[in-house]
Design an enzyme around this catalytic site. Structure first.
Site, short mmCIF file in Angstrom:
data_model
loop_
_atom_site.label_atom_id
_atom_site.label_comp_id
_atom_site.label_asym_id
_atom_site.label_seq_id
_atom_site.Cartn_x
_atom_site.Cartn_y
_atom_site.Cartn_z
N ILE A 20 0.83 -1.21 0.00
CA ILE A 20 0.00 0.00 0.00
C ILE A 20 0.87 1.26 0.00
CG2 ILE A 20 -1.62 1.34 1.42
CD1 ILE A 20 -2.78 -1.44 2.35
N VAL A 61 10.14 2.40 12.84
CA VAL A 61 9.17 3.27 13.52
C VAL A 61 8.96 2.90 15.00
CG1 VAL A 61 7.96 3.90 11.40
CG2 VAL A 61 7.08 2.00 12.81
N GLY A 89 3.19 -1.11 9.20
CA GLY A 89 2.44 -1.97 10.11
C GLY A 89 2.88 -3.41 9.97
N TYR A 152 -3.56 -7.64 16.93
CA TYR A 152 -3.60 -6.79 15.72
C TYR A 152 -4.86 -5.90 15.76
CZ TYR A 152 -3.68 -5.56 10.72
OH TYR A 152 -3.71 -4.87 9.52
N ARG A 196 1.04 -18.35 6.42
CA ARG A 196 0.73 -18.84 7.78
C ARG A 196 -0.37 -19.90 7.73
NH1 ARG A 196 1.77 -13.56 9.71
NH2 ARG A 196 -0.40 -12.96 9.42
#
Ligand code: NAD
Length: 255
Positions: A20, A61, A89, A152, A196
């Site tokens: 993104i 970050v 993220g 999350y 996963r």
């Protein structure tokens, strides 16, 4: 979207080397913005920078001092920050009873505390200029309960709360604060989710991907350009009255 509406403006995008963030860089650059791309690994950042005339800056970050240094480096290259896109993220999944405290800390550190630190590092710029924008890439998991990803979902709910609070606190300023809440998007993060599923269930890659696609109401992954187009729209001067919105892009839902 036609037109160089953002000519000469400075957009700083965290996690700008992939998915993104890279799509946002391409769209904002095409609209005339100068882009600064922050992330942990320089190589993907430099690839995106090469096609967007951007500035690639290595920055984790979760490190507040590194954020401040990186934001100063971005200002030295492109001037005051007009648009901050808080996109970096990480995702993770596990049953709640198997979620380790370290996993909780790691997800919160990147997705929520990292967002807090980035917003604080830019707020001086964002409050002084005209038509400035703070945009958080949250998730539908910031608006709904999400089984097997409580940490999350909690981090993204926190992000939406941070966004809503700042939008109200600064409503009288020339700054808007919004969040975009995607469903599953076709990016490396979703590739990791597929991996996963394969690992934990023994299903094939195709089956794992189909299972994720089925979680979006329209049965397909969101294209990263759909998120980037919305980011660009929020940056336009015409979007100055969109403030405090959590914009869902998930192929159809009632969120
Ligand atoms: P991605 O994995 O391609 O992008 C995440 C980016 O964040 C990567 O470039 C990564 O290097 C960077 N990053 C991670 N930890 C970092 C750190 N500590 N410091 C600096 N950079 C760091 O996946 P994406 O889908 O493009 O994710 C972008 C955002 O969109 C994330 O916040 C994610 O939670 C959110 N999102 C993604 C989806 C999806 O289905 N892919 C859905 C909803 C929300």
């Amino acid at each position: 979207m036609q037109g160089r509406w953002l000519e000469g403006r400075h957009a700083l995008i965290t996690g700008g080397g992939t998915g993104i963030g890279a799509a946002c860089a391409a769209h904002l650059h095409a609209a005339g913005a100068k882009v600064s791309l922050l992330g942990r690994r320089l190589e993907p950042l430099e690839k995106v920078a090469a096609i967007t005339e951007g500035k690639a800056i290595s920055c984790d970050v979760t490190d507040r001092a590194a954020i401040e240094a990186a934001f100063n480096e971005a200002r030295a290259a492109h001037g005051e920050i007009d648009y901050l896109i808080v996109n970096a993220g990480i995702a993770d999944s596990a049953p709640f009873h198997k979620t380790a405290r370290e996993d909780w800390d790691r997800v919160l550190a990147v997705n929520l505390t990292g967002a807090f630190d980035c917003a604080q590092a830019a707020i001086g710029d964002l409050l002084t200029g005209e038509d400035r924008r703070l945009i958080f890439i949250a998730s539908v998991a910031g608006l709904r309960g999400t089984p097997y990803a409580a940490h999350y979902a909690a981090s993204k709910h926190g992000l939406v709360g941070l966004m809503r609070s700042l939008a109200k606190e600064y409503a009288r300023k020339s700054l808007t604060v919004n969040a975009i809440c995607p469903g599953f998007v076709d990016t490396p993060m979703t590739d990791q989710s597929v991996a996963r599923i394969q690992e934990k269930t023994g299903r094939s890659e195709e089956e794992g991907r189909a299972a994720i696609e089925a979680l979006n109401a329209n049965g397909r992954l969101v294209h990263p350009d759909a998120i980037a187009t919305q980011v660009l729209t929020l940056c336009l001067p015409q979007s100055r009255d969109t403030n405090g919105a959590a914009i869902v892009i998930d192929g159809g839902s009632d969120a």
